[in-house]
Design a protein around this motif. Sequence first.
Motif, PDB file in Angstrom:
ATOM      1  N   SER A  12      -0.331  -6.305 -14.765  1.00 49.07           N
ATOM      2  CA  SER A  12       1.086  -6.621 -14.974  1.00 49.07           C
ATOM      3  C   SER A  12       1.646  -5.907 -16.191  1.00 49.07           C
ATOM      4  N   GLN A  13       0.774  -5.602 -17.165  1.00 46.23           N
ATOM      5  CA  GLN A  13       1.231  -4.998 -18.417  1.00 46.23           C
ATOM      6  C   GLN A  13       0.991  -3.484 -18.490  1.00 46.23           C
ATOM      7  N   ALA A  14       0.106  -2.964 -17.657  1.00 42.91           N
ATOM      8  CA  ALA A  14      -0.222  -1.531 -17.717  1.00 42.91           C
ATOM      9  C   ALA A  14       1.003  -0.691 -17.355  1.00 42.91           C
ATOM     10  N   ARG A  15       1.120   0.431 -18.015  1.00 40.76           N
ATOM     11  CA  ARG A  15       2.219   1.358 -17.763  1.00 40.76           C
ATOM     12  C   ARG A  15       2.046   1.978 -16.380  1.00 40.76           C
ATOM     13  N   LEU A  16       3.111   2.059 -15.614  1.00 42.07           N
ATOM     14  CA  LEU A  16       3.047   2.763 -14.333  1.00 42.07           C
ATOM     15  C   LEU A  16       2.643   4.206 -14.613  1.00 42.07           C
ATOM     16  N   GLY A  17       1.784   4.742 -13.770  1.00 39.38           N
ATOM     17  CA  GLY A  17       1.252   6.082 -13.978  1.00 39.38           C
ATOM     18  C   GLY A  17      -0.130   6.071 -14.602  1.00 39.38           C
ATOM     19  N   THR A  18      -0.569   4.905 -15.078  1.00 41.57           N
ATOM     20  CA  THR A  18      -1.907   4.779 -15.661  1.00 41.57           C
ATOM     21  C   THR A  18      -2.947   4.906 -14.559  1.00 41.57           C
ATOM     22  N   ARG A  19      -4.032   5.615 -14.833  1.00 44.58           N
ATOM     23  CA  ARG A  19      -5.132   5.711 -13.858  1.00 44.58           C
ATOM     24  C   ARG A  19      -6.013   4.486 -14.048  1.00 44.58           C
ATOM     25  N   VAL A  20      -6.239   3.761 -12.962  1.00 42.31           N
ATOM     26  CA  VAL A  20      -6.960   2.494 -13.019  1.00 42.31           C
ATOM     27  C   VAL A  20      -8.001   2.410 -11.915  1.00 42.31           C
ATOM     28  N   VAL A  21      -8.943   1.495 -12.103  1.00 37.53           N
ATOM     29  CA  VAL A  21      -9.816   1.072 -11.023  1.00 37.53           C
ATOM     30  C   VAL A  21      -9.617  -0.436 -10.900  1.00 37.53           C
ATOM     31  N   VAL A  22      -9.424  -0.888  -9.668  1.00 37.47           N
ATOM     32  CA  VAL A  22      -9.164  -2.298  -9.390  1.00 37.47           C
ATOM     33  C   VAL A  22     -10.195  -2.781  -8.373  1.00 37.47           C
ATOM     34  N   ARG A  23     -10.950  -3.800  -8.734  1.00 36.53           N
ATOM     35  CA  ARG A  23     -11.903  -4.416  -7.800  1.00 36.53           C
ATOM     36  C   ARG A  23     -11.258  -5.698  -7.287  1.00 36.53           C
ATOM     37  N   TYR A  24     -11.264  -5.839  -5.952  1.00 40.82           N
ATOM     38  CA  TYR A  24     -10.619  -7.014  -5.360  1.00 40.82           C
ATOM     39  C   TYR A  24     -11.397  -7.505  -4.145  1.00 40.82           C
ATOM     40  N   ARG A  25     -11.152  -8.773  -3.815  1.00 44.31           N
ATOM     41  CA  ARG A  25     -11.846  -9.407  -2.698  1.00 44.31           C
ATOM     42  C   ARG A  25     -11.252  -8.965  -1.368  1.00 44.31           C
TER      43      ARG A  25
END
Length: 80
Positions: A12-25
């Motif tokens: 929710s707080q990360a800047r759009l355009g940030t490279r991320v890895v998201v683990r989800y169910r």
Amino acid sequence: MSSAIPPPQFLSQARLGTRVVVRYRIEGGLTDALGELVARTGSECTVRTRRADVVVPLALVVAAKEVPPAPPRRGPRNFS
């Protein structure tokens, strides 16, 4: 005691355009989305992976973090 930000709050707080890895169910286990955070609402985020945009419900996120830029892609091999 850990001071880490909960994964949905990080997204929710990360800047759009940030490279991320998201683990989800998902049904039957967990999966990851690796790419650029391109959109978000109060209930979901969108990660642009190499293959497609992946919409991830924040309620299903179990881990998320910023990752370094992708290494440059290699050119075709020359077998001459």
